[in-house]
Design a protein around this motif. Structure first.
Motif, PDB file in Angstrom:
ATOM      1  N   GLY A   1       0.729  -1.278   0.041  1.00 25.27           N
ATOM      2  CA  GLY A   1      -0.045   0.011  -0.164  1.00 25.27           C
ATOM      3  C   GLY A   1       0.761   1.253   0.005  1.00 25.27           C
ATOM      4  O   GLY A   1       0.510   2.267  -0.632  1.00 25.27           O
ATOM      5  N   PHE A   2       1.798   1.158   0.573  1.00 18.63           N
ATOM      6  CA  PHE A   2       2.727   2.541   0.498  1.00 18.63           C
ATOM      7  C   PHE A   2       3.574   2.481  -0.547  1.00 18.63           C
ATOM      8  O   PHE A   2       3.550   3.628  -1.150  1.00 18.63           O
ATOM      9  N   MET A   3       3.769   1.728  -1.032  1.00 23.68           N
ATOM     10  CA  MET A   3       4.622   1.616  -2.427  1.00 23.68           C
ATOM     11  C   MET A   3       3.601   2.014  -3.757  1.00 23.68           C
ATOM     12  O   MET A   3       4.102   2.490  -4.766  1.00 23.68           O
ATOM     13  N   SER A   4       2.363   1.789  -3.529  1.00 25.01           N
ATOM     14  CA  SER A   4       1.585   2.068  -4.831  1.00 25.01           C
ATOM     15  C   SER A   4       1.221   3.489  -4.627  1.00 25.01           C
ATOM     16  O   SER A   4       0.297   3.873  -5.952  1.00 25.01           O
ATOM     17  N   ILE A   5       1.834   4.332  -3.764  1.00 26.92           N
ATOM     18  CA  ILE A   5       1.312   5.882  -3.899  1.00 26.92           C
ATOM     19  C   ILE A   5       2.233   6.582  -5.165  1.00 26.92           C
ATOM     20  O   ILE A   5       3.494   6.131  -5.293  1.00 26.92           O
ATOM     21  N   ASP A   6       1.431   7.348  -5.548  1.00 31.98           N
ATOM     22  CA  ASP A   6       1.867   8.231  -6.726  1.00 31.98           C
ATOM     23  C   ASP A   6       3.338   8.982  -6.104  1.00 31.98           C
ATOM     24  O   ASP A   6       3.008   9.652  -5.348  1.00 31.98           O
ATOM     25  N   PRO A   7       4.441   8.869  -6.643  1.00 27.81           N
ATOM     26  CA  PRO A   7       5.624   9.691  -6.241  1.00 27.81           C
ATOM     27  C   PRO A   7       5.353  11.103  -6.249  1.00 27.81           C
ATOM     28  O   PRO A   7       6.086  11.932  -5.549  1.00 27.81           O
ATOM     29  N   ASP A   8       4.792  11.432  -7.150  1.00 32.28           N
ATOM     30  CA  ASP A   8       4.613  12.933  -7.725  1.00 32.28           C
ATOM     31  C   ASP A   8       3.666  13.695  -6.681  1.00 32.28           C
ATOM     32  O   ASP A   8       3.940  14.974  -6.058  1.00 32.28           O
ATOM     33  N   GLU A   9       2.713  12.876  -5.792  1.00 29.32           N
ATOM     34  CA  GLU A   9       2.252  13.446  -4.620  1.00 29.32           C
ATOM     35  C   GLU A   9       2.958  13.622  -3.496  1.00 29.32           C
ATOM     36  O   GLU A   9       2.799  14.671  -2.784  1.00 29.32           O
ATOM     37  N   ILE A  10       3.843  12.629  -3.240  1.00 28.26           N
ATOM     38  CA  ILE A  10       4.906  12.828  -2.152  1.00 28.26           C
ATOM     39  C   ILE A  10       5.917  13.973  -2.496  1.00 28.26           C
ATOM     40  O   ILE A  10       6.183  14.742  -1.531  1.00 28.26           O
ATOM     41  N   ASN A  11       6.345  13.963  -3.629  1.00 28.94           N
ATOM     42  CA  ASN A  11       6.948  15.168  -4.097  1.00 28.94           C
ATOM     43  C   ASN A  11       6.407  16.613  -4.110  1.00 28.94           C
ATOM     44  O   ASN A  11       7.159  17.682  -3.474  1.00 28.94           O
ATOM     45  N   LEU A  12       5.309  16.816  -4.368  1.00 31.15           N
ATOM     46  CA  LEU A  12       4.509  17.817  -4.403  1.00 31.15           C
ATOM     47  C   LEU A  12       4.390  18.294  -2.533  1.00 31.15           C
ATOM     48  O   LEU A  12       4.793  19.520  -2.289  1.00 31.15           O
TER      49      LEU A  12
ATOM     50  N   HIS B   1      -1.111  12.134   6.031  1.00 37.14           N
ATOM     51  CA  HIS B   1      -1.971  12.675   5.071  1.00 37.14           C
ATOM     52  C   HIS B   1      -1.976  11.879   3.855  1.00 37.14           C
ATOM     53  O   HIS B   1      -2.894  12.020   2.959  1.00 37.14           O
ATOM     54  N   ILE B   2      -0.895  11.070   3.354  1.00 32.90           N
ATOM     55  CA  ILE B   2      -0.634  10.728   2.115  1.00 32.90           C
ATOM     56  C   ILE B   2      -0.775   9.045   2.205  1.00 32.90           C
ATOM     57  O   ILE B   2      -1.645   8.289   1.664  1.00 32.90           O
ATOM     58  N   LYS B   3       0.215   8.611   2.599  1.00 32.87           N
ATOM     59  CA  LYS B   3       0.662   7.121   2.899  1.00 32.87           C
ATOM     60  C   LYS B   3      -0.366   6.408   3.562  1.00 32.87           C
ATOM     61  O   LYS B   3      -0.811   5.085   3.073  1.00 32.87           O
ATOM     62  N   LEU B   4      -0.618   6.770   4.974  1.00 29.91           N
ATOM     63  CA  LEU B   4      -1.821   6.060   5.653  1.00 29.91           C
ATOM     64  C   LEU B   4      -2.998   5.849   4.889  1.00 29.91           C
ATOM     65  O   LEU B   4      -3.595   4.779   4.833  1.00 29.91           O
ATOM     66  N   PRO B   5      -3.920   6.682   4.593  1.00 26.49           N
ATOM     67  CA  PRO B   5      -5.184   6.814   3.850  1.00 26.49           C
ATOM     68  C   PRO B   5      -5.005   5.971   2.481  1.00 26.49           C
ATOM     69  O   PRO B   5      -5.939   4.951   2.602  1.00 26.49           O
ATOM     70  N   ALA B   6      -4.019   6.104   1.902  1.00 30.81           N
ATOM     71  CA  ALA B   6      -3.877   5.312   0.443  1.00 30.81           C
ATOM     72  C   ALA B   6      -3.542   3.749   0.896  1.00 30.81           C
ATOM     73  O   ALA B   6      -3.786   2.990  -0.156  1.00 30.81           O
ATOM     74  N   SER B   7      -3.099   3.223   2.101  1.00 27.33           N
ATOM     75  CA  SER B   7      -2.720   2.179   2.065  1.00 27.33           C
ATOM     76  C   SER B   7      -3.966   1.097   3.080  1.00 27.33           C
ATOM     77  O   SER B   7      -3.673   0.004   3.221  1.00 27.33           O
ATOM     78  N   LEU B   8      -4.909   2.017   3.483  1.00 31.45           N
ATOM     79  CA  LEU B   8      -5.901   1.416   4.283  1.00 31.45           C
ATOM     80  C   LEU B   8      -6.610   0.488   3.355  1.00 31.45           C
ATOM     81  O   LEU B   8      -6.964  -0.676   3.928  1.00 31.45           O
ATOM     82  N   GLY B   9      -6.817   0.414   2.139  1.00 27.63           N
ATOM     83  CA  GLY B   9      -7.342  -0.655   1.353  1.00 27.63           C
ATOM     84  C   GLY B   9      -6.646  -1.841   1.512  1.00 27.63           C
ATOM     85  O   GLY B   9      -7.272  -2.972   1.536  1.00 27.63           O
TER      86      GLY B   9
END
Length: 256
Positions: free
Chosen positions: A144-155, A169-177
């Motif tokens: 779940g952590f690795m599936s996040i778009d790197p552009d969102e983190i860079n932003l 704000h990014i990694k935890l919500p995206a990895s809940l699924g």
């Protein structure tokens, strides 16, 4: 209205399938296609469940308590490991191959060793459950952590966000699924792991009860335990589904 009818149809179809399989099972038993001592009929299983209901409830409390303890420790350890591996690349490269290696060792082979090391109490059972569910939870969260778009983190980094803020704000919500998907697997593994550990050592629990009725050739009672284990696993999965809806309200809105 059509969506509501579709949901009702999706709920009814599995029930009809189960009822059909039970009818075929009952018919096979009534026609004596399989010896009764090898395959008792569903009616006999229900009668065995009712006759030993109090005893089954007593043993199920022990098994469920062991499963919940192991589930809590396994999920906590798995999530913590995934966070550490995501934060530190070198740790990930060192630990991830070991996680894969742990899955090559059969659970049945570990259980006797844990019994020898920790005795016949609750500790070896909790340790076995923790080992069993640690892998799916940790790998699920890490994916779940690795599936996040790197552009969102860079932003967020360009806006001066810290590692903690990015995680929250990014990694935890995206990895809940991924987390809840692995948690569904974990709850079933927890119950099965508790029963397996009770087979090889213990004084109480559904696994101990199962061993006793097997030795006395009461296969109707064995099937009653199997059905009870399935019911417990389904109830735990239902709890996970409720928790998922509470923790991920945006997913429900997307489906509307």
């Amino acid at each position: 209205m059509s969506k509501k009818q579709k949901n009702i149809s999706n709920s009814i179809q599995p029930v009809l399938t189960v009822l059909g399989l039970l009818a075929i099972w009952q018919l096979a038993s009534s026609l004596a296609l399989v010896p009764e001592f090898m395959l008792p009929s569903p009616i006999q299983v229900i009668q065995a469940f009712i006759s030993d209901f109090n005893l089954l409830m007593f043993h199920s409390k022990i098994t469920l308590f062991e499963a919940l303890l192991g589930l809590l420790s396994g999920v906590s350890l798995g999530v913590l490991t995934a966070i550490v591996m995501d934060r530190f690349t070198k740790v990930k490269k060192s630990i991830y191959p070991l996680l894969i290696l742990t899955q090559t060792v059969p659970t049945v082979a570990i259980a006797p060793l844990l019994t020898i090391w920790f005795g016949y109490g609750i500790l070896p059972k909790v340790v076995l459950i923790t080992i069993t569910i640690f892998f799916p939870v940790s790998v699920g969260m890490l994916n779940g952590f690795m599936s996040i778009d790197p552009d969102e983190i860079n932003l967020l980094r360009s806006m001066g966000a810290s590692h903690k803020q990015i995680f929250w704000h990014i990694k935890l919500p995206a990895s809940l699924g991924n987390f809840f998907a692995s948690l569904r697997i974990a709850v079933t593994y927890a119950v099965v792991g508790a029963v397996i550990s009770e087979w090889l050592g213990g004084f109480e629990g559904l696994g101990v009860y199962m061993t006793r009725v097997r030795k006395s050739y009461h296969f109707d009672k064995m099937f009653a335990v199997i059905f009870l284990i399935s019911i417990i696993s389904l109830l735990l999965m239902a709890v996970v589904n409720v928790l998922e809806k509470i923790c991920m309200p945006w997913q429900k809105q997307e489906n509307i």
